[in-house]
Motif scaffolding. Sequence first.
Motif, PDB file in Angstrom:
ATOM      1  N   GLU A 122     -22.769  -5.819 -43.165  1.00 12.23           N
ATOM      2  CA  GLU A 122     -23.803  -5.291 -42.268  1.00 12.23           C
ATOM      3  C   GLU A 122     -24.103  -3.834 -42.573  1.00 12.23           C
ATOM      4  N   GLY A 123     -23.088  -2.974 -42.538  1.00  7.60           N
ATOM      5  CA  GLY A 123     -23.311  -1.553 -42.756  1.00  7.60           C
ATOM      6  C   GLY A 123     -23.028  -1.129 -44.183  1.00  7.60           C
ATOM      7  N   VAL A 124     -23.577   0.035 -44.571  1.00  7.53           N
ATOM      8  CA  VAL A 124     -23.324   0.629 -45.881  1.00  7.53           C
ATOM      9  C   VAL A 124     -23.257   2.139 -45.728  1.00  7.53           C
ATOM     10  N   ALA A 125     -22.373   2.761 -46.507  1.00  9.12           N
ATOM     11  CA  ALA A 125     -22.274   4.224 -46.529  1.00  9.12           C
ATOM     12  C   ALA A 125     -21.959   4.660 -47.951  1.00  9.12           C
ATOM     13  N   ILE A 126     -22.547   5.778 -48.369  1.00  9.58           N
ATOM     14  CA  ILE A 126     -22.269   6.381 -49.663  1.00  9.58           C
ATOM     15  C   ILE A 126     -21.999   7.866 -49.422  1.00  9.58           C
ATOM     16  N   GLY A 127     -20.897   8.361 -49.962  1.00 12.66           N
ATOM     17  CA  GLY A 127     -20.549   9.762 -49.770  1.00 12.66           C
ATOM     18  C   GLY A 127     -20.952  10.618 -50.950  1.00 12.66           C
ATOM     19  N   GLY A 128     -20.074  11.530 -51.359  1.00 11.37           N
ATOM     20  CA  GLY A 128     -20.389  12.472 -52.418  1.00 11.37           C
ATOM     21  C   GLY A 128     -20.089  11.971 -53.813  1.00 11.37           C
ATOM     22  N   ARG A 129     -19.608  10.742 -53.945  1.00 11.83           N
ATOM     23  CA  ARG A 129     -19.337  10.133 -55.244  1.00 11.83           C
ATOM     24  C   ARG A 129     -20.045   8.784 -55.286  1.00 11.83           C
ATOM     25  N   PRO A 130     -20.266   8.230 -56.502  1.00 16.77           N
ATOM     26  CA  PRO A 130     -21.051   6.987 -56.607  1.00 16.77           C
ATOM     27  C   PRO A 130     -20.250   5.739 -56.246  1.00 16.77           C
ATOM     28  N   PHE A 131     -19.799   5.701 -55.011  1.00 14.08           N
ATOM     29  CA  PHE A 131     -19.115   4.532 -54.473  1.00 14.08           C
ATOM     30  C   PHE A 131     -19.756   4.187 -53.137  1.00 14.08           C
ATOM     31  N   ALA A 132     -20.028   2.909 -52.927  1.00 12.74           N
ATOM     32  CA  ALA A 132     -20.609   2.450 -51.673  1.00 12.74           C
ATOM     33  C   ALA A 132     -19.556   1.696 -50.872  1.00 12.74           C
ATOM     34  N   TYR A 133     -19.594   1.896 -49.569  1.00 10.70           N
ATOM     35  CA  TYR A 133     -18.663   1.252 -48.648  1.00 10.70           C
ATOM     36  C   TYR A 133     -19.445   0.288 -47.765  1.00 10.70           C
ATOM     37  N   PHE A 134     -18.909  -0.919 -47.587  1.00 10.35           N
ATOM     38  CA  PHE A 134     -19.575  -1.953 -46.816  1.00 10.35           C
ATOM     39  C   PHE A 134     -18.610  -2.491 -45.758  1.00 10.35           C
ATOM     40  N   GLY A 135     -19.129  -2.690 -44.543  1.00  7.30           N
ATOM     41  CA  GLY A 135     -18.310  -3.230 -43.469  1.00  7.30           C
ATOM     42  C   GLY A 135     -18.516  -4.721 -43.309  1.00  7.30           C
ATOM     43  N   SER A 136     -17.458  -5.424 -42.897  1.00  5.94           N
ATOM     44  CA  SER A 136     -17.495  -6.873 -42.711  1.00  5.94           C
ATOM     45  C   SER A 136     -17.571  -7.239 -41.241  1.00  5.94           C
TER      46      SER A 136
END
Length: 318
Positions: free
Chosen positions: A54-68
């Motif tokens: 559902e959600g996505v976040a990207i910080g100061g490096r090229p990695f994306a975080y996704f919530g389940s």
Amino acid sequence: MTSADRSLARRGLLTAAAALSGAALTGTGGARAAEARGTAWPDRFPLPDGFRPEGVAIGGRPFAYFGSLADGDVHRANLATGRGAVVVPGLGAGHPTVGLKIGRGGRLFLAGGDSGEIRTADARTGETEKVYATGGTFVNDVILTPGAAWFTDSFAPRLYKVVLGPHGAPLAVETLPLSGDWVQGPDFTANGIERTPDGSALLVVNAFADGGGLMRVDPRTGAARAVDLGAARLPNGDGLLLLGRILYAVQQQQNAIDVFRLNAAGTRGTALTRITDPRFRIPTTVAAWGDRLYLPNARFDVEPTPDTDYDVVAVDRI
């Protein structure tokens, strides 16, 4: 506006500008370097079967975080390769992760959906640090400001504020009732949340009032005022992303992103264009790296099973 408010607004504007220019330079540079090596960053990559993103976040490096939504896991993907793994184990069924943001030191702020929870976790160690029981009905999305993390509640006219201490450490949770133009609908009402370009107020999707749109919320009083978007409406408005004065609003059931140019105070927006893509399968939220926007396909139009496939797609920024 007091001097403190002016200072906060100025800090917010400078922080946003620095983050935008840093992401644009680093992200685009990384993509161009990859192209020079004869490789290309993927514009589509899979998430685990049954993940229910559902959600996505990207910080100061090229990695994306996704919530389940299934069990609250947080999956991290390398944008250069699309490969990834779960970095924060969830708390199990009944404890979903809906919206999320990543702050200083790799701290994740997680909206717990119908669990009513707000959680923080360390993306480096995988540890869940704090769990706040808000008593809310559906904690949906989150945005970070210099001194707080703000969360929406989709079934109640209120926001939750997690006060941040030194180095971004979460402290107490406060509740801010919404008033003014805010109209609470019988179903999902508040959804995505962002800041105004000048950093002085919050922008919140209200999917019910006047056919769906944006509300500008005073973070001190909770007073909401409808943002003038002309004839545009956001009945399926979900995640928001502000880059400079350009606001991207995901309209999930419409498989589209509506793009607006806002004035500095966020009281008025002009519709610029609509982004669509045949790879969209009900995207919900959006984050940026370099010249790309990344969106998880939530696939709310199918009955989820442990074998349901999910993916992430990337499209060009305006």
